[in-house]
Motif scaffolding. Sequence first.
Motif, PDB file in Angstrom:
ATOM      1  N   LEU A  52      -4.814   9.739   1.626  1.00  0.00           N
ATOM      2  CA  LEU A  52      -3.918   8.518   1.170  1.00  0.00           C
ATOM      3  C   LEU A  52      -3.903   7.288   2.039  1.00  0.00           C
ATOM      4  N   PRO A  53      -4.166   7.320   3.503  1.00  0.00           N
ATOM      5  CA  PRO A  53      -4.334   6.196   4.060  1.00  0.00           C
ATOM      6  C   PRO A  53      -5.867   5.668   3.675  1.00  0.00           C
ATOM      7  N   LEU A  76       0.318   1.643   9.517  1.00  0.00           N
ATOM      8  CA  LEU A  76      -0.190   3.172   9.725  1.00  0.00           C
ATOM      9  C   LEU A  76      -1.054   3.056  11.139  1.00  0.00           C
ATOM     10  N   ILE A  80       3.469   3.679  12.551  1.00  0.00           N
ATOM     11  CA  ILE A  80       4.724   3.653  11.903  1.00  0.00           C
ATOM     12  C   ILE A  80       4.543   4.697  10.530  1.00  0.00           C
ATOM     13  N   PRO A  81       5.517   5.446  10.505  1.00  0.00           N
ATOM     14  CA  PRO A  81       5.511   6.168   9.307  1.00  0.00           C
ATOM     15  C   PRO A  81       5.241   5.605   7.921  1.00  0.00           C
ATOM     16  N   LEU A  82       4.623   6.336   7.012  1.00  0.00           N
ATOM     17  CA  LEU A  82       3.911   5.635   5.825  1.00  0.00           C
ATOM     18  C   LEU A  82       5.026   5.060   4.873  1.00  0.00           C
ATOM     19  N   CYS A 108       5.832  10.593  -0.053  1.00  0.00           N
ATOM     20  CA  CYS A 108       5.848  11.869   0.829  1.00  0.00           C
ATOM     21  C   CYS A 108       5.904  13.052  -0.047  1.00  0.00           C
TER      22      CYS A 108
ATOM     23  N   GLU B  46       8.509  19.112   7.650  1.00  0.00           N
ATOM     24  CA  GLU B  46       7.732  18.020   6.425  1.00  0.00           C
ATOM     25  C   GLU B  46       7.123  17.203   7.035  1.00  0.00           C
ATOM     26  N   ASP B  50       3.243  15.987   7.340  1.00  0.00           N
ATOM     27  CA  ASP B  50       2.603  14.815   6.669  1.00  0.00           C
ATOM     28  C   ASP B  50       1.945  13.962   7.992  1.00  0.00           C
ATOM     29  N   GLY B  54      -2.081  13.483   7.452  1.00  0.00           N
ATOM     30  CA  GLY B  54      -2.263  11.925   7.142  1.00  0.00           C
ATOM     31  C   GLY B  54      -1.639  11.742   5.991  1.00  0.00           C
ATOM     32  N   TYR B  55      -0.460  12.278   5.726  1.00  0.00           N
ATOM     33  CA  TYR B  55       0.234  12.126   4.421  1.00  0.00           C
ATOM     34  C   TYR B  55      -0.353  12.488   3.124  1.00  0.00           C
ATOM     35  N   SER B  56      -1.257  13.160   3.271  1.00  0.00           N
ATOM     36  CA  SER B  56      -2.180  13.977   2.396  1.00  0.00           C
ATOM     37  C   SER B  56      -2.282  15.308   2.431  1.00  0.00           C
ATOM     38  N   ARG B  57      -1.018  16.051   1.888  1.00  0.00           N
ATOM     39  CA  ARG B  57      -1.053  17.658   2.068  1.00  0.00           C
ATOM     40  C   ARG B  57      -1.955  18.005   0.929  1.00  0.00           C
ATOM     41  N   TYR B  58      -2.016  17.220  -0.191  1.00  0.00           N
ATOM     42  CA  TYR B  58      -2.968  17.980  -1.251  1.00  0.00           C
ATOM     43  C   TYR B  58      -4.305  17.980  -0.974  1.00  0.00           C
TER      44      TYR B  58
END
Lengths: 159, 280
Positions: A52-53, A76, A80-82, A108, B46, B50, B54-58
């Motif tokens: 995602l980043p 990021l 800082i949280p996304l 999320c 959770e 994340d 890197g917020y990309s669990r998929y």
Amino acid sequence: MRALGIVMILSGSVWIAAADVRSRRRTLRLLGELEAALRDMETGIRWKRQMLPDIIAQQAKRPLCGAYFAAVSDGLRLEIPLQDAWQSAFAALKMQEARECLQNTELCGDEKRIMGNLNMAAEHLHKLHEELHAKQRQEEKLHLTVVFSAAGMLIILLI
Amino acid sequence: MQVPDWQKAAAEELRLRVGQAMTILLPEGEIMAERHGDAVTQTDLEQLCDAVTGYSRYAFSETIRRGYLSAEGGFRIGLCGTAVVRNGANTEMRDYSSAVIRIGREKIGLADNLAAQIFEGGHFVSSLILAPPGLGKTTLLRDMVRLLSDGSEDVSAHRVALADERGEVAAMYRGQPQLSVGCHTDVLDACPKAVAIPMLLRGVNPQIIAVDEITSGEDLIAMEQAANCGVKLLATIHAADRRELEQKPLFHRLLEMRVFEKTITIQKCGGARTYQTERL
């Protein structure tokens, strides 16, 4: 003198109307770009399995909405949280409805949740874009009518 | 954390369970990280996932499905929760209930003293590392892979292929090993050994194939095929010693196949570990 005054008023009105049209067109392009960016993000997740980043950083290259995504990437980098970075980046968006839609988009959770949220936001932006486009066309017609009427009035006055 | 530095340095795992305070696993047992620490919430788990992905669990769904995540720096996070089973296989994990953060530690140089014993006539001989859980089989395997791959004054460098099914040896993160496995090592991770060995054999032309935890007959068949192609093998197996190994059904297959020539048994004498090499 009277005619000159009328010409100046008319020119001013046309200039204001043109500026308004330009601003609306820019807003339309921005909405279209934001929608395309969200669709790109969804594609990046679904087919390319990109992080995602990285996907967000790619969207930062877009000419109109890139700055918002660049702000998310900067957040990021500062750890800082996304979700917080995303919300604060889009707080700068002037269009209230689009701003609220994007700020409420949660990034999320698992793949299905993120893609579902991105898709929903893109659909909402698409709807906004269409509504604004229809409104703009209507207003442009109105502006044109006003300009022609004013021109007609000027001709009558000059005669 | 209200834990002295020496305990922090000895910590093996951090354990987070929903509704309980975080604990630390030390060699002498599990202790509370804080006497009156806050209870871990599902949101904490959770957020941990994340942060690690890197917020990309998929992008990590394959290992999450198997119950773990590999993190940058060689850490490994074991996950528990509600498994979503379809057609008899776990397809995803939801409602996380606990996470175990295993602190990745490598002991570079551990295998240096064993080098002379696993070479005969200047050539590496296929070896099997035996030890009960928690004595450092994987740590020794990793350092042997590093030594064989990098080479040293006495050992020439080899092309080593590592089938890292559980991601514990190299701890790959975005294509890069987080722990030292040598500069001539090709790693294939998250793939069953029986599938990975033929792939490595065909794909990267290795001189040595290393695998962690032989558990099934399929693994042995794949290893036999590799051995028949002239590739040497290095593997670990759960067994306290040779006697326990002999009681395992897999052992007879191992002997019949004559894939391995030596065993290295890890034992704990007092606080220190000893390494005993024997011909199989």
